[in-house]
Scaffold this motif. Structure first.
Motif, PDB file in Angstrom:
ATOM      1  N   ALA A 253       0.827  -1.211   0.000  1.00  0.00           N
ATOM      2  CA  ALA A 253       0.000   0.000   0.000  1.00  0.00           C
ATOM      3  C   ALA A 253       0.860   1.259   0.000  1.00  0.00           C
ATOM      4  N   VAL A 254       1.907   1.275   0.820  1.00  0.00           N
ATOM      5  CA  VAL A 254       2.764   2.455   0.910  1.00  0.00           C
ATOM      6  C   VAL A 254       3.571   2.646  -0.361  1.00  0.00           C
ATOM      7  N   VAL A 255       4.151   1.574  -0.878  1.00  0.00           N
ATOM      8  CA  VAL A 255       5.060   1.680  -2.021  1.00  0.00           C
ATOM      9  C   VAL A 255       4.318   1.759  -3.344  1.00  0.00           C
ATOM     10  N   ALA A 256       3.294   0.906  -3.505  1.00  0.00           N
ATOM     11  CA  ALA A 256       2.605   0.824  -4.800  1.00  0.00           C
ATOM     12  C   ALA A 256       1.209   1.425  -4.787  1.00  0.00           C
ATOM     13  N   GLN A 257       0.732   1.871  -3.616  1.00  0.00           N
ATOM     14  CA  GLN A 257      -0.623   2.394  -3.468  1.00  0.00           C
ATOM     15  C   GLN A 257      -1.670   1.372  -3.902  1.00  0.00           C
ATOM     16  N   ASP A 258      -1.366   0.119  -3.642  1.00  0.00           N
ATOM     17  CA  ASP A 258      -2.251  -0.978  -4.030  1.00  0.00           C
ATOM     18  C   ASP A 258      -1.870  -2.182  -3.179  1.00  0.00           C
ATOM     19  N   ALA A 259      -2.835  -2.775  -2.483  1.00  0.00           N
ATOM     20  CA  ALA A 259      -2.526  -3.885  -1.578  1.00  0.00           C
ATOM     21  C   ALA A 259      -2.789  -5.242  -2.194  1.00  0.00           C
ATOM     22  N   LEU A 307      -7.950  -2.331   8.525  1.00  0.00           N
ATOM     23  CA  LEU A 307      -8.050  -0.898   8.809  1.00  0.00           C
ATOM     24  C   LEU A 307      -6.670  -0.269   8.985  1.00  0.00           C
ATOM     25  N   LEU A 308      -5.707  -1.076   9.392  1.00  0.00           N
ATOM     26  CA  LEU A 308      -4.362  -0.562   9.617  1.00  0.00           C
ATOM     27  C   LEU A 308      -3.678  -0.176   8.310  1.00  0.00           C
ATOM     28  N   VAL A 309      -4.093  -0.793   7.192  1.00  0.00           N
ATOM     29  CA  VAL A 309      -3.395  -0.594   5.922  1.00  0.00           C
ATOM     30  C   VAL A 309      -3.554   0.837   5.391  1.00  0.00           C
TER      31      VAL A 309
END
Length: 524
Positions: A253-259, A307-309
């Motif tokens: 999520a942080v690096v690619a904005q996609d989980a 929710l943490l993501v």
């Protein structure tokens, strides 16, 4: 498709069939191995192998049970086992005779019981320690594919026994193991297959797979996660190290904005390593926000760990000072949190909702405003009237946090309840019925009626003993009269509690809870 047992032995030995590092270890016991042999012998279905055929050798691989496979240059393509590792390891362990195990392998000593009656249900195969083996009754099936060992093992048998064993051996030499093949170089496809066959109700188990092939030897992801867990452990979040899936979601999520699994597999290891400080800051900031603003004292308190993501995305920063919140941002995050909980946002469409929320978190982070909290969510009285209090469910976790955010007071002393121990212990001992169970049982109420969310409050075990199992109108005298209104207000509890009418009380309190929940989702 199918493959013979002899071919399995050959392909494992020559390195064509391999176990990828993302697979779990061998966990079958000797009884299950013996039953597998019995199923093969009797022609019962015993499952298939799902193999991923690729021209690329993985950097990290797992040994096959207790066997360290030879480091040979394989013929290509390679077949990696996506499903059926336990069956494959059992078959190889029982029938191979070339490799010495590096750990306990007693489960491989499987014998055919020549004295057992042929039975459709009972197994004719047993696993025995050497001191219990009777050579005139127990034949070692591990010799079936070794000519010399088989000849020696059958030399002392009677003609009848030798004929029986020849028939049994013939079954295994002709037996085939069903296989399904996924031939692709597209790792996203492999991830989806692995997720579906290994899911067993656990969302995105495939992230364990991805952790094995995304990072290189100079970056120990597990060690970094353990270090982060040690850091947040004093704040109740040490168990985050056990949820590898959650941490990897935060990375993607942080690096690619996609989980999603596909997004994580597209990441470059160097990029993840270079931004891991940013990821750690995001997780730290998210945990601090949850603790400080929403009374979440441990990971177990979260209705959804997902929710943490998005929160980690918002708080991610390459600096060391952390991210400062404006009042508007704080309010938006809190509305998003409560709406997500009450709407069960992450019960379905998890990846889709995460992707949307990650994008909105970036906007909120950069511009101070976004649509992060604009999705629909409604909570009404039925939410509390219809759901039972069951530790671990989304409804109950949400309800507990709702109560905690009212800063409840002790029903006996009127002093503030220390929520830290209550929520970190997270068990039934600190949550009790407002209308006692014994009182309601006396009125003919069923357990299902008694245990609805509406009838619960944060009441310590000691306070509950003091109040006793009597009618609320009776235990009212045991509460501090001067603080009574304030105590009830802190518990979102109407005065109708003391009228001893369960139906009226439940309706009234459910309305109060629904109004408060609605207020949390709309507060400015």
């Amino acid at each position: 498709m199918a493959i013979t047992i002899r071919r399995i032995l050959e392909q494992v030995q020559n390195g064509t069939i391999r176990i990828p590092a993302f697979q779990r270890g061998f966990v079958w016991d000797s009884e299950r191995v013996a039953y597998l042999m019995d199923s093969i012998y009797k022609g019962y279905p015993f499952g298939s192998l799902i193999l991923w055929r690729t021209k690329e050798k993985l950097s990290y691989e797992k040994r096959l049970g207790p066997f360290e496979l030879q480091d040979v240059e394989p013929e290509y393509p390679i077949d990696y086992v996506l499903d059926g590792q336990q069956r494959l390891t059992s078959i190889f362990g029982v029938f191979q005779t070339d490799l010495s195990p590096t750990e306990d392998s007693s489960w491989t000593r499987i014998y055919f019981d020549m004295g057992a009656h042929s039975d459709l249900q009972e197994s004719q195969f047993v696993c025995l320690p050497e001191n219990e083996v009777k050579p005139d009754r127990h034949f070692p099936v591990g010799t079936f594919f070794d000519v010399t060992a088989y000849r020696q093992a059958t030399s002392s048998l009677s003609p009848e026994q030798a004929n029986l064993i020849d028939q049994v051996q013939s079954v295994f030499k002709e037996a085939t193991v069903p296989t399904q093949e996924v031939a692709t170089e597209d790792r996203a496809k492999v991830a989806i297959v692995f997720e579906r066959v290994n899911r067993m109700g656990v969302e995105l188990d495939t992230f364990q797979l991805l952790s094995a092939w995304t990072w290189s030897e100079d970056f120990d992801l597990q060690e970094r996660i353990r270090s982060l867990a040690d850091e947040v452990s004093p704040h109740g979040f040490g168990d985050i190290s056990e949820d590898t899936n959650l941490i990897l979601r935060c990375c993607a999520a942080v690096v690619a904005q996609d989980a999603s699994p596909a997004a994580l597999m597209d990441l470059k290891g160097s990029e993840v390593r270079g931004r891991f400080d940013e990821i750690e800051n995001g997780v730290r900031g998210a945990i601090d926000f949850l603790r400080s603003n929403l009374e979440v004292k441990t990971l177990a308190n979260l209705p959804y760990s997902a929710l943490l993501v998005p929160l980690s995305v918002f708080f991610s920063t390459s600096g060391s000072a952390g991210r400062k919140l404006t009042d508007e941002q704080r309010s938006a995050l809190k509305r998003w949190f409560w709406k997500s909980c009450f709407s069960r946002r992450f019960s379905a469409g998890v990846l889709r909702n995460l992707k949307r929320d990650i994008g909105e978190m970036r906007k909120l982070q950069k511009w101070g405003k976004s649509a992060i909290d604009t999705f629909a969510a409604v909570v009404d009285a039925d939410y509390f009237m219809e759901q039972s209090f069951t530790i671990g469910t989304v409804h109950t976790k949400t309800f507990i946090l709702l109560l905690a955010n009212r800063r409840p007071l002790s029903f006996v002393s009127g002093s503030p309840i220390d929520l830290g121990p209550v929520l970190q212990a997270y068990n039934r001992e600190e949550f009790h019925h407002l209308m006692p169970r014994s009182f309601l049982k006396g009125q003919g109420k069923s357990t299902g009626e008694i245990n609805k969310l509406t009838n619960f409050a944060i009441i310590s075990a000691d306070d509950n003993k003091t109040l006793g199992g009597v009618a609320p109108s009776v235990y009212k005298s045991r509460m501090p009269g001067a603080s009574l209104d304030t105590i009830l207000e802190s518990a979102a509890c109407p005065h109708s509690l003391f009228d001893d009418d369960y139906a009226i009380f439940m309706a009234a309190r459910s309305r109060v809870l629904a109004e408060y929940g609605t207020g949390l989702m709309t507060a400015s």
